[in-house]
Design a protein around this motif. Structure first.
Motif, PDB file in Angstrom:
ATOM      1  N   ALA A  24       4.901   2.242  -1.252  1.00 13.40           N
ATOM      2  CA  ALA A  24       3.835   2.471  -0.274  1.00 13.40           C
ATOM      3  C   ALA A  24       4.234   3.559   0.714  1.00 13.40           C
ATOM      4  O   ALA A  24       3.419   4.408   1.084  1.00 13.40           O
ATOM      5  CB  ALA A  24       3.518   1.174   0.463  1.00 13.40           C
ATOM      6  N   GLY A  25       5.495   3.552   1.148  1.00 15.85           N
ATOM      7  CA  GLY A  25       5.962   4.564   2.091  1.00 15.85           C
ATOM      8  C   GLY A  25       5.929   5.958   1.495  1.00 15.85           C
ATOM      9  O   GLY A  25       5.523   6.922   2.159  1.00 15.85           O
ATOM     10  N   GLY A  29      -5.408   5.596  -2.946  1.00 10.73           N
ATOM     11  CA  GLY A  29      -5.538   4.162  -2.696  1.00 10.73           C
ATOM     12  C   GLY A  29      -6.143   3.408  -3.862  1.00 10.73           C
ATOM     13  O   GLY A  29      -5.821   2.240  -4.104  1.00 10.73           O
ATOM     14  N   LEU A  30      -7.049   4.091  -4.602  1.00 10.74           N
ATOM     15  CA  LEU A  30      -7.664   3.448  -5.766  1.00 10.74           C
ATOM     16  C   LEU A  30      -6.723   3.409  -6.965  1.00 10.74           C
ATOM     17  O   LEU A  30      -6.754   2.472  -7.759  1.00 10.74           O
ATOM     18  CB  LEU A  30      -8.942   4.193  -6.155  1.00 10.74           C
ATOM     19  CG  LEU A  30     -10.103   4.146  -5.154  1.00 10.74           C
ATOM     20  CD1 LEU A  30     -11.268   4.976  -5.669  1.00 10.74           C
ATOM     21  CD2 LEU A  30     -10.548   2.721  -4.882  1.00 10.74           C
ATOM     22  N   ILE A  31      -5.883   4.425  -7.090  1.00 15.41           N
ATOM     23  CA  ILE A  31      -5.026   4.540  -8.271  1.00 15.41           C
ATOM     24  C   ILE A  31      -3.816   3.625  -8.196  1.00 15.41           C
ATOM     25  O   ILE A  31      -3.474   2.937  -9.174  1.00 15.41           O
ATOM     26  CB  ILE A  31      -4.580   6.007  -8.454  1.00 15.41           C
ATOM     27  CG1 ILE A  31      -5.776   6.871  -8.851  1.00 15.41           C
ATOM     28  CG2 ILE A  31      -3.477   6.115  -9.497  1.00 15.41           C
ATOM     29  CD1 ILE A  31      -5.490   8.353  -8.820  1.00 15.41           C
ATOM     30  N   LEU A  32      -3.164   3.581  -7.046  1.00 12.78           N
ATOM     31  CA  LEU A  32      -1.897   2.854  -6.955  1.00 12.78           C
ATOM     32  C   LEU A  32      -2.115   1.379  -6.636  1.00 12.78           C
ATOM     33  O   LEU A  32      -2.851   1.038  -5.709  1.00 12.78           O
ATOM     34  CB  LEU A  32      -1.009   3.481  -5.882  1.00 12.78           C
ATOM     35  CG  LEU A  32      -0.474   4.875  -6.226  1.00 12.78           C
ATOM     36  CD1 LEU A  32       0.351   5.411  -5.095  1.00 12.78           C
ATOM     37  CD2 LEU A  32       0.340   4.830  -7.502  1.00 12.78           C
ATOM     38  N   PRO A  49       0.186  -3.830  -2.754  1.00 11.62           N
ATOM     39  CA  PRO A  49      -0.222  -5.118  -2.180  1.00 11.62           C
ATOM     40  C   PRO A  49      -1.221  -4.899  -1.048  1.00 11.62           C
ATOM     41  O   PRO A  49      -1.219  -3.848  -0.389  1.00 11.62           O
ATOM     42  CB  PRO A  49       1.093  -5.705  -1.647  1.00 11.62           C
ATOM     43  CG  PRO A  49       2.160  -5.010  -2.424  1.00 11.62           C
ATOM     44  CD  PRO A  49       1.641  -3.628  -2.685  1.00 11.62           C
ATOM     45  N   PHE A  50      -2.049  -5.882  -0.802  1.00  5.95           N
ATOM     46  CA  PHE A  50      -3.115  -5.721   0.197  1.00  5.95           C
ATOM     47  C   PHE A  50      -2.543  -5.422   1.575  1.00  5.95           C
ATOM     48  O   PHE A  50      -3.102  -4.590   2.314  1.00  5.95           O
ATOM     49  CB  PHE A  50      -3.976  -6.978   0.236  1.00  5.95           C
ATOM     50  CG  PHE A  50      -5.096  -6.898   1.247  1.00  5.95           C
ATOM     51  CD1 PHE A  50      -6.150  -6.022   1.040  1.00  5.95           C
ATOM     52  CD2 PHE A  50      -5.073  -7.667   2.400  1.00  5.95           C
ATOM     53  CE1 PHE A  50      -7.184  -5.926   1.976  1.00  5.95           C
ATOM     54  CE2 PHE A  50      -6.096  -7.580   3.327  1.00  5.95           C
ATOM     55  CZ  PHE A  50      -7.165  -6.714   3.109  1.00  5.95           C
ATOM     56  N   ARG A  51      -1.432  -6.068   1.935  1.00  2.00           N
ATOM     57  CA  ARG A  51      -0.867  -5.830   3.271  1.00  2.00           C
ATOM     58  C   ARG A  51      -0.419  -4.378   3.418  1.00  2.00           C
ATOM     59  O   ARG A  51      -0.543  -3.791   4.487  1.00  2.00           O
ATOM     60  CB  ARG A  51       0.301  -6.786   3.529  1.00  2.00           C
ATOM     61  CG  ARG A  51       1.494  -6.627   2.594  1.00  2.00           C
ATOM     62  CD  ARG A  51       2.513  -7.729   2.809  1.00  2.00           C
ATOM     63  NE  ARG A  51       3.705  -7.537   1.994  1.00  2.00           N
ATOM     64  CZ  ARG A  51       3.812  -7.847   0.718  1.00  2.00           C
ATOM     65  NH1 ARG A  51       2.761  -8.359   0.090  1.00  2.00           N
ATOM     66  NH2 ARG A  51       4.949  -7.648   0.061  1.00  2.00           N
ATOM     67  N   HIS A  52       0.107  -3.780   2.345  1.00  3.79           N
ATOM     68  CA  HIS A  52       0.488  -2.370   2.388  1.00  3.79           C
ATOM     69  C   HIS A  52      -0.749  -1.477   2.376  1.00  3.79           C
ATOM     70  O   HIS A  52      -0.761  -0.409   2.998  1.00  3.79           O
ATOM     71  CB  HIS A  52       1.379  -2.025   1.201  1.00  3.79           C
ATOM     72  CG  HIS A  52       2.703  -2.719   1.224  1.00  3.79           C
ATOM     73  ND1 HIS A  52       3.305  -3.154   2.390  1.00  3.79           N
ATOM     74  CD2 HIS A  52       3.557  -3.077   0.214  1.00  3.79           C
ATOM     75  CE1 HIS A  52       4.462  -3.723   2.100  1.00  3.79           C
ATOM     76  NE2 HIS A  52       4.633  -3.699   0.796  1.00  3.79           N
ATOM     77  N   THR A  53      -1.797  -1.926   1.667  1.00  5.01           N
ATOM     78  CA  THR A  53      -3.040  -1.153   1.625  1.00  5.01           C
ATOM     79  C   THR A  53      -3.670  -1.076   3.013  1.00  5.01           C
ATOM     80  O   THR A  53      -4.226  -0.041   3.398  1.00  5.01           O
ATOM     81  CB  THR A  53      -4.023  -1.782   0.631  1.00  5.01           C
ATOM     82  OG1 THR A  53      -3.407  -1.873  -0.657  1.00  5.01           O
ATOM     83  CG2 THR A  53      -5.288  -0.953   0.514  1.00  5.01           C
ATOM     84  N   VAL A  70     -12.356   2.451   1.646  1.00  4.71           N
ATOM     85  CA  VAL A  70     -12.786   1.816   0.390  1.00  4.71           C
ATOM     86  C   VAL A  70     -11.640   1.102  -0.322  1.00  4.71           C
ATOM     87  O   VAL A  70     -11.833   0.014  -0.881  1.00  4.71           O
ATOM     88  CB  VAL A  70     -13.447   2.868  -0.522  1.00  4.71           C
ATOM     89  CG1 VAL A  70     -13.689   2.286  -1.918  1.00  4.71           C
ATOM     90  CG2 VAL A  70     -14.745   3.343   0.082  1.00  4.71           C
ATOM     91  N   PRO A  71     -10.403   1.664  -0.370  1.00  7.27           N
ATOM     92  CA  PRO A  71      -9.317   0.960  -1.062  1.00  7.27           C
ATOM     93  C   PRO A  71      -9.012  -0.438  -0.520  1.00  7.27           C
ATOM     94  O   PRO A  71      -8.370  -1.230  -1.220  1.00  7.27           O
ATOM     95  CB  PRO A  71      -8.118   1.892  -0.853  1.00  7.27           C
ATOM     96  CG  PRO A  71      -8.715   3.247  -0.699  1.00  7.27           C
ATOM     97  CD  PRO A  71      -9.985   3.016   0.056  1.00  7.27           C
ATOM     98  N   LEU A  72      -9.466  -0.740   0.704  1.00  4.52           N
ATOM     99  CA  LEU A  72      -9.227  -2.085   1.236  1.00  4.52           C
ATOM    100  C   LEU A  72      -9.868  -3.145   0.354  1.00  4.52           C
ATOM    101  O   LEU A  72      -9.245  -4.170   0.035  1.00  4.52           O
ATOM    102  CB  LEU A  72      -9.770  -2.195   2.661  1.00  4.52           C
ATOM    103  CG  LEU A  72      -8.983  -1.467   3.745  1.00  4.52           C
ATOM    104  CD1 LEU A  72      -9.738  -1.521   5.070  1.00  4.52           C
ATOM    105  CD2 LEU A  72      -7.595  -2.070   3.896  1.00  4.52           C
TER     106      LEU A  72
END
Length: 414
Positions: free
Chosen positions: A97-98, A138-141, A144-148, A186-188
């Motif tokens: 994520a980083g 955001g859509l591709i990778l 985890p939701f918390r990282h999103t 949107v990725p959320l």
């Protein structure tokens, strides 16, 4: 654990977290993944930005083109390269994520800077591009939701901050940035749905594994029960026969002696007649415990053959060694000093022992397991005929050139 799994599967849609124990296990199992998927998309991302320099050249012209060129090649590409290198092997989801967040933030800043410097008629293209970048990543990778949440929040904050800082949302210009900025969020929704599905698959897989383990344990227990005498807890006759067949084959293949021993409790019917079958069962259990431990100490297997009769095999034991083992068995039963109420006052429970042994090479000459058992049984009959509480040995004809004793040998006890 089964209750926790069912509770997790029945949780309401708005409760993404699993019960604490399952949540911790889920994170342990999913925290690390191969970084190749993210690395490949980072490479595609970098290639796209390099190819977009052609658009920058058309928009900015030969003179002003140096700025987007320097930012893309001198800032963005090194950041992407560092991100790709950081994702070698199996990185944690936090590192993944980083790396993606750092790459996206740099690209947003470069795109909005181009929107600030580009001719007014082209600024909208860069404003839209700056919002599409975090949307696509955001859509591709599969973060985890918390990282999103962190990813979307920081991308949105930078986008909105630079829109204001670069004065790209002046009077009459706020509609477009406000509209496209929503794309960053949107990725959320996808991140939430993706993690919900991943946790559901995890719970179903965990339930299936637990059921398979429980079935395996049950099958193992059934196997043990099917191979064990229910009273004495020694192996039963069927299991012993299977093991003896295999051991005789091994003795033939590897060329060693195999001793076979029959043991019978002396005067067991008078014992039962005197004190009843319950006490007789207790006697069988006590004797079986002594027989099993004595034979096991010598590397063999003792089993209940039927009634008050027991049988054992001893790998690597010739006829002389079998006689010694038989004496050890007889003495061990004597040592526990079980009273025999069916005989005269002061009598103890004793056993008669018949032993034999054959070399594995005799299997090629036609010696079979049934011949070993018959020889040991005949030796046991001799021990009982000659007065009981003794060891009798009988060699086998196929081993007449190998056996340390020829014919019948008896070990008498005064």
């Amino acid at each position: 654990m089964h209750a926790l799994i069912e509770s997790g599967l029945r949780r309401p849609w708005y409760r993404l977290c699993l019960p604490s124990a399952l949540e911790e296990q889920y994170r342990v199992e999913t925290d690390r993944r191969s970084g190749r998927y993210a690395q490949s998309w980072l490479a595609v991302f970098a290639l796209f930005n390099v190819l977009s320099l052609a658009l920058d050249y058309d928009v900015f012209g030969p003179d002003a083109f140096q700025v987007p060129l320097a930012l893309t090649m001198g800032v963005f590409c090194p950041v992407v390269l560092i991100a790709i290198v950081s994702l070698r092997g199996s990185p944690t989801m936090l590192r993944m994520a980083g790396a993606m967040l750092a790459t996206v933030l740099v690209d947003i800043a470069i795109a909005l800077n181009s929107a600030r410097l580009a001719p007014p008629e082209h600024a909208a293209s860069y404003i839209i591009l700056a919002a599409i970048v975090p949307l696509l990543v955001g859509l591709i990778l599969p973060l985890p939701f918390r990282h999103t949440v962190v990813y979307c929040a920081m991308s949105f904050a930078l986008y909105a901050g630079l829109i204001l800082a670069f004065d790209l949302a002046g009077p009459g210009q706020a509609g477009l940035p406000l509209l496209v900025s929503g794309l960053i969020l949107v990725p959320l929704k996808l991140g939430y749905s993706r993690e919900w599905e991943a946790k559901t698959v995890f719970l179903l897989g965990l339930r299936e594994r637990l059921q398979a383990e429980a079935l395996a344990r049950a099958n193992a227990q059934l196997t043990i029960l099917s191979e064990t005498d229910s009273l004495t807890r020694l192996p039963n006759r069927r299991h012993f026969s299977e093991r003896l067949d295999r051991m005789w084959q091994v003795a033939a293949d590897e060329g060693f002696w195999l001793g076979v021993i029959f043991v019978d409790i002396d005067h067991f019917k008078p014992f039962n007649d005197a004190v009843g079958h319950h006490a007789g069962d207790e006697c069988l259990v006590a004797v079986a415990g002594v027989l099993g431990s004595t034979v096991e100490a010598k590397g063999g297997l003792m089993a209940r053959y039927g009634g008050e009769e027991f049988v054992a095999y001893l790998p690597g034991v010739d006829l002389g060694g079998a006689i010694e083992a038989g004496e050890a068995i007889r003495a061990a039963v004597m040592q526990i000093a079980l009273p025999h109420p069916g005989l005269q006052q002061g009598a103890q429970v004793t056993v008669s022992v018949g032993v034999t042994s054959a070399h594995g090479s005799s299997r090629a000459s036609g010696m079979k397991v049934k011949d070993l058992l018959r020889a040991a049984d005949l030796a046991l009959y001799a021990a009982k005929t000659e007065g009981r509480n003794r060891v009798a040995a009988l060699g086998t004809a196929a081993n007449s050139n190998r056996a340390p004793a020829d014919g019948s040998v008896a070990s008498d006890v005064p």
